[in-house]
Scaffold this motif. Structure first.
Motif, mmCIF file in Angstrom:
data_model
loop_
_atom_site.group_PDB
_atom_site.id
_atom_site.type_symbol
_atom_site.label_atom_id
_atom_site.label_comp_id
_atom_site.label_asym_id
_atom_site.label_seq_id
_atom_site.Cartn_x
_atom_site.Cartn_y
_atom_site.Cartn_z
ATOM 1 N N PRO A 1 0.740 -1.299 0.264
ATOM 2 C CA PRO A 1 -0.251 -0.325 0.051
ATOM 3 C C PRO A 1 1.200 1.190 0.048
ATOM 4 O O PRO A 1 2.130 1.467 0.081
ATOM 5 N N HIS A 2 0.298 2.597 -0.438
ATOM 6 C CA HIS A 2 0.728 3.758 -0.986
ATOM 7 C C HIS A 2 0.421 4.415 1.083
ATOM 8 O O HIS A 2 -0.640 4.319 1.442
ATOM 9 N N HIS A 3 1.544 5.246 1.092
ATOM 10 C CA HIS A 3 0.837 6.213 2.716
ATOM 11 C C HIS A 3 2.107 7.087 2.244
ATOM 12 O O HIS A 3 3.153 6.987 2.631
ATOM 13 N N LYS A 4 1.560 8.596 3.387
ATOM 14 C CA LYS A 4 2.137 9.287 2.833
ATOM 15 C C LYS A 4 3.248 9.174 4.273
ATOM 16 O O LYS A 4 4.300 9.985 3.568
ATOM 17 N N ARG A 5 3.234 8.720 4.340
ATOM 18 C CA ARG A 5 4.196 8.322 5.384
ATOM 19 C C ARG A 5 5.276 7.644 4.903
ATOM 20 O O ARG A 5 4.692 6.459 5.154
ATOM 21 N N HIS A 6 6.858 7.922 4.914
ATOM 22 C CA HIS A 6 7.925 7.051 4.540
ATOM 23 C C HIS A 6 9.012 7.337 5.313
ATOM 24 O O HIS A 6 10.230 8.424 4.654
ATOM 25 N N ASP A 7 9.523 6.996 6.307
ATOM 26 C CA ASP A 7 10.634 6.791 6.869
ATOM 27 C C ASP A 7 10.864 5.934 7.320
ATOM 28 O O ASP A 7 10.165 4.697 7.705
ATOM 29 N N TYR A 8 12.056 5.454 8.704
ATOM 30 C CA TYR A 8 12.843 4.246 8.624
ATOM 31 C C TYR A 8 12.066 3.392 9.692
ATOM 32 O O TYR A 8 11.666 2.138 10.254
ATOM 33 N N VAL A 9 11.380 4.300 10.920
ATOM 34 C CA VAL A 9 10.009 3.895 11.922
ATOM 35 C C VAL A 9 9.192 2.853 11.324
ATOM 36 O O VAL A 9 8.910 2.101 11.716
ATOM 37 N N ALA A 10 8.556 3.523 10.174
ATOM 38 C CA ALA A 10 7.180 3.526 9.218
ATOM 39 C C ALA A 10 7.459 2.264 8.892
ATOM 40 O O ALA A 10 6.829 0.890 9.404
ATOM 41 N N MET A 11 8.975 1.918 8.679
ATOM 42 C CA MET A 11 8.902 1.119 7.475
ATOM 43 C C MET A 11 9.439 -0.315 8.701
ATOM 44 O O MET A 11 9.073 -1.430 8.314
ATOM 45 N N ALA A 12 10.395 0.120 9.625
ATOM 46 C CA ALA A 12 10.614 -1.273 10.528
ATOM 47 C C ALA A 12 9.545 -1.630 11.388
ATOM 48 O O ALA A 12 8.877 -2.940 11.336
ATOM 49 N N GLU A 13 7.858 -0.866 11.539
ATOM 50 C CA GLU A 13 7.255 -0.723 12.130
ATOM 51 C C GLU A 13 6.309 -2.138 10.981
ATOM 52 O O GLU A 13 5.670 -3.397 11.591
ATOM 53 N N ASP A 14 6.344 -2.088 9.500
ATOM 54 C CA ASP A 14 5.650 -2.590 8.862
ATOM 55 C C ASP A 14 6.198 -4.222 8.727
ATOM 56 O O ASP A 14 5.645 -5.024 8.647
ATOM 57 N N VAL A 15 7.667 -4.268 8.752
ATOM 58 C CA VAL A 15 8.576 -5.887 9.162
ATOM 59 C C VAL A 15 8.341 -6.295 10.122
ATOM 60 O O VAL A 15 8.152 -7.157 9.825
ATOM 61 N N GLU A 16 8.333 -5.231 11.038
ATOM 62 C CA GLU A 16 7.929 -5.887 12.506
ATOM 63 C C GLU A 16 5.994 -6.811 12.345
ATOM 64 O O GLU A 16 6.215 -8.411 12.881
ATOM 65 N N HIS A 17 5.437 -6.118 11.589
ATOM 66 C CA HIS A 17 4.200 -7.402 11.427
ATOM 67 C C HIS A 17 4.243 -7.919 10.426
ATOM 68 O O HIS A 17 3.877 -8.905 11.189
ATOM 69 N N PHE A 18 5.375 -8.108 9.718
ATOM 70 C CA PHE A 18 5.229 -8.772 8.830
ATOM 71 C C PHE A 18 5.997 -10.418 9.356
ATOM 72 O O PHE A 18 5.353 -11.037 9.731
ATOM 73 N N LEU A 19 6.664 -10.057 10.410
ATOM 74 C CA LEU A 19 7.305 -10.692 10.762
ATOM 75 C C LEU A 19 6.667 -11.590 11.761
ATOM 76 O O LEU A 19 6.739 -13.349 12.309
ATOM 77 N N VAL A 20 6.053 -10.441 12.911
ATOM 78 C CA VAL A 20 4.806 -11.229 14.187
ATOM 79 C C VAL A 20 3.758 -12.125 13.217
ATOM 80 O O VAL A 20 3.191 -13.464 13.345
ATOM 81 N N ASP A 21 3.293 -11.360 12.109
ATOM 82 C CA ASP A 21 1.979 -12.079 11.438
ATOM 83 C C ASP A 21 2.213 -13.566 10.711
ATOM 84 O O ASP A 21 1.715 -14.022 10.581
ATOM 85 N N LYS A 22 3.478 -13.665 10.183
ATOM 86 C CA LYS A 22 4.468 -14.913 9.493
ATOM 87 C C LYS A 22 5.049 -15.734 11.027
ATOM 88 O O LYS A 22 5.031 -17.624 10.487
ATOM 89 N N LYS A 23 4.723 -15.711 11.914
ATOM 90 C CA LYS A 23 5.201 -16.542 12.815
ATOM 91 C C LYS A 23 6.556 -17.021 12.800
ATOM 92 O O LYS A 23 7.171 -17.477 12.868
ATOM 93 N N LEU A 24 7.083 -15.585 12.109
ATOM 94 C CA LEU A 24 8.810 -15.707 11.600
ATOM 95 C C LEU A 24 10.038 -16.685 13.018
ATOM 96 O O LEU A 24 10.819 -17.031 12.784
ATOM 97 N N GLY A 25 9.814 -15.922 13.737
ATOM 98 C CA GLY A 25 10.425 -15.869 15.821
ATOM 99 C C GLY A 25 12.206 -15.145 15.410
ATOM 100 O O GLY A 25 12.332 -15.019 14.531
ATOM 101 N N PRO A 26 12.428 -15.468 16.002
ATOM 102 C CA PRO A 26 13.717 -15.200 16.920
ATOM 103 C C PRO A 26 15.521 -15.648 16.070
ATOM 104 O O PRO A 26 15.971 -15.108 15.925
ATOM 105 N N GLU A 27 14.999 -16.595 14.904
ATOM 106 C CA GLU A 27 16.007 -17.115 13.900
ATOM 107 C C GLU A 27 15.712 -16.665 12.748
ATOM 108 O O GLU A 27 16.159 -16.808 12.316
ATOM 109 N N THR A 28 14.927 -15.157 13.093
ATOM 110 C CA THR A 28 14.892 -14.813 11.210
ATOM 111 C C THR A 28 16.565 -14.078 11.025
ATOM 112 O O THR A 28 16.966 -13.195 12.012
#
Length: 247
Positions: free
Chosen positions: A38-65
């Motif tokens: 998706p497109h969002h007007k906010r584009h910085d590294y905190v926002a991108m990190a939050e997106d990736v963190e959500h992906f890791l948790v959603d996919k249950k990828l755990g601490p071995e990533t």
């Protein structure tokens, strides 16, 4: 994680090779405002990190990533490791460093060219390439940028799938690195791969890398900024060796 104007498609070949040689799943993702995300007007590294963190948790990828990122994606990977170290085992950082810097002027030039292409309402990619060639002589870079051209359903005109206005306004944030040496460290292993013909990781940045990432290793590859596409075999071998020798 890809760089500015890239997408997961850029990393399809190297992802398959790493999945095969390491015998582990590999996920190639589109960062916000890129590819199919998706497109969002906010584009910085905190926002991108939050997106990736959500992906890791959603996919249950755990601490071995292992997080692997190039350029903008490299800073996004570093941001995740510093914000949420419990989600990350190790890092592969490709041709970028944990420092704030001004992006090369070429990125602003590309934004201007892409705006012009959209304003002209072109119908053929060859016409877009002709316009872009006035700004960028390198055919490989032009082809990379033009992978973003698409045609919306019901329209005869070409349009970039990345939001040019948003990314153009975010160039300062993309050059930034919003973390401090006083309180941010990642204690896991990190491989920093740099192109010897690139200016993104000069020797003077190495002490800063070591303060943020004390267990880092540095690998030089005879390439420019596009290390993965320029030297895919050398890059893959460096990553496989790093991840298979985890001691």
């Amino acid at each position: 994680m890809h760089g500015l104007f890239g997408s997961k498609q850029n990393n399809r070949t190297i992802s398959k090779a790493l999945a095969r040689d390491l015998n582990r799943p590999v996920y190639a993702v589109d960062l916000r405002n890129h590819g199919d995300s998706p497109h969002h007007k906010r584009h910085d590294y905190v926002a991108m990190a939050e997106d990736v963190e959500h992906f890791l948790v959603d996919k249950k990828l755990g601490p071995e990533t292992t997080l692997l990122g190039h350029s903008m994606g490299a800073k996004a990977a570093m941001a995740v490791s510093l914000r949420s170290p419990s989600l990350v085992r190790d890092l592969v950082i490709v041709d970028n460093a944990p420092v704030s810097s001004i992006l090369h002027s070429s990125f602003g030039t590309y934004i201007r060219a892409m705006r012009q292409i959209e304003e002209l309402q072109l119908k053929k990619q060859s016409e877009a390439d002709k316009i872009l060639s006035e700004y960028e002589p390198n055919l490989g870079i032009r082809q990379f940028l033009l992978t973003n051209l698409t045609r919306e359903e019901g329209s005869p005109y070409l349009k970039f799938r990345v939001p040019i206005k948003i990314l153009g306004s975010a160039l300062d944030e993309i050059g930034d690195f919003p973390f401090t040496l006083e309180k941010d460290r990642f204690e896991g292993r990190a491989l920093f791969v740099r192109g010897t013909k690139s200016h993104y990781v000069p020797d003077e940045h190495i002490p800063t890398i070591g303060r943020f990432f004390p267990l880092f290793r540095l690998k030089d590859i005879d390439a420019g900024h596009w290390v993965i596409s320029e030297k895919p075999i050398e890059f893959k071998e460096a990553v496989v060796e790093f991840l298979q020798n985890s001691e």
